[in-house]
Design a protein around this motif. Structure first.
Motif, PDB file in Angstrom:
ATOM      1  N   ARG A 181      33.594  22.210  44.536  1.00  0.00           N
ATOM      2  CA  ARG A 181      34.119  23.553  44.288  1.00  0.00           C
ATOM      3  C   ARG A 181      35.645  23.568  44.339  1.00  0.00           C
ATOM      4  O   ARG A 181      36.301  24.255  43.550  1.00  0.00           O
ATOM      5  CB  ARG A 181      33.544  24.530  45.323  1.00  0.00           C
ATOM      6  N   LYS A 182      36.206  22.810  45.263  1.00  0.00           N
ATOM      7  CA  LYS A 182      37.662  22.753  45.394  1.00  0.00           C
ATOM      8  C   LYS A 182      38.302  22.194  44.130  1.00  0.00           C
ATOM      9  O   LYS A 182      39.357  22.656  43.682  1.00  0.00           O
ATOM     10  CB  LYS A 182      38.033  21.882  46.601  1.00  0.00           C
ATOM     11  N   GLU A 191      38.635  24.898  41.437  1.00  0.00           N
ATOM     12  CA  GLU A 191      39.359  26.129  41.745  1.00  0.00           C
ATOM     13  C   GLU A 191      40.610  26.244  40.886  1.00  0.00           C
ATOM     14  O   GLU A 191      41.297  25.257  40.625  1.00  0.00           O
ATOM     15  CB  GLU A 191      39.768  26.148  43.225  1.00  0.00           C
ATOM     16  N   LYS A 192      40.906  27.466  40.460  1.00  0.00           N
ATOM     17  CA  LYS A 192      42.147  27.697  39.730  1.00  0.00           C
ATOM     18  C   LYS A 192      43.285  27.874  40.726  1.00  0.00           C
ATOM     19  O   LYS A 192      43.125  28.566  41.731  1.00  0.00           O
ATOM     20  CB  LYS A 192      42.027  28.943  38.859  1.00  0.00           C
ATOM     21  N   SER A 241      46.287  29.322  42.672  1.00  0.00           N
ATOM     22  CA  SER A 241      46.700  30.711  42.884  1.00  0.00           C
ATOM     23  C   SER A 241      48.096  30.926  42.321  1.00  0.00           C
ATOM     24  O   SER A 241      48.946  30.042  42.367  1.00  0.00           O
ATOM     25  CB  SER A 241      46.687  31.036  44.375  1.00  0.00           C
TER      26      SER A 241
END
Length: 255
Positions: free
Chosen positions: A247-248, A251-252, A254
């Protein structure tokens, strides 16, 4: 003196070094070098081996036992006493230290401490004032000990700070053992019993006592006494988060 008509009285000496004047720092270096050579020679005639005598400094009051070997880069200061059949060096500085017979020490600094017969110290160990090491004990690599008693046959082999502690006979302290002896106002003692085995990365928050033949788990911060023959564990339980890395990765960022 003669020009001022003052008396000049000759004095005969068999020791030319004692009459040599010192007027500059260069003169002082020459005198010190000659004095060191004389001291080393006297010890060598008494049965001490120096593998690199020109790299060694030995104070006049130092005592060294017969058949001891002094390697390169050793400095022995003050009232240091070294027993027989020891191996000291290379690169050891000892000040007011006492070593028993058959002690081995290399790459270490020893200050106002005592080590009994057949102790092994180093490499890269620091024994500070008030340290007493019992017969056959081992003080290993990157270990600092201050104002502590290490019992006979005990081992502090790796990467540790032991301050204000009493370690029992035959105890074995795992790598990265730390006694947290200072609370910001005063020092407290840690007592580790006979035959204790501590895990790696242990901290002992003094005052605390580990009973004889007890064990402590790896990664523990021991704040409370551990009874004899018990296992003390003080660490957070492990938690595994499944799929976290996948999942990491997706991730987009921030912002």
């Amino acid at each position: 003196l003669i020009a001022r008509e003052l008396p000049v009285i000759p004095h005969c000496t068999e020791d030319a070094l004692s009459a040599k004047g010192v007027n500059t720092r260069v003169d002082l270096m020459e005198i010190e070098s000659l004095a060191r050579e004389r001291i080393v020679r006297e010890h060598a005639l008494a049965g001490v081996t120096f593998t690199s005598p020109k790299t060694v400094a030995v104070d006049a009051d130092v005592e060294i036992g017969e058949d001891t070997v002094i390697a390169a880069g050793v400095a022995l200061y003050g009232s240091t006493r070294i027993g027989a059949r020891c191996t000291v060096g290379p690169n050891v500085t000892a000040t007011d230290a006492t070593l028993g017979d058959e002690v081995t020490v290399s790459h270490a600094v020893l200050t106002d401490c005592r080590a009994a017969d057949r102790v092994k110290i180093g490499p890269f160990a620091y024994l500070r004032p008030g340290t007493e090491v019992g017969e056959g004990a081992k003080i290993g690599t990157y270990v600092e000990i201050k104002n502590s008693v290490i019992g006979a046959g005990a081992k502090v082999p790796h990467l540790s700070y032991i301050g204000d502690a009493d370690v029992g006979e035959g105890a074995n302290l795992g790598a990265s053992a730390i006694t947290a002896n200072y609370d910001g106002r005063q020092k407290h003692r840690t007592k580790i019993g006979k035959g204790v085995h501590t895990g790696v990365h242990n901290s002992f928050v003094a005052p605390v006592t580990i009973g004889d033949d007890a064990y402590t788990g790896a990664g523990s911060v021991i704040r409370e006494d551990v009874p004899e023959e018990a296992l003390g564990i003080a660490r957070a339980p492990q938690k595994n988060i499944e799929g976290w890395a996948r999942r990491k990765k997706h991730e987009k960022p921030s912002g």
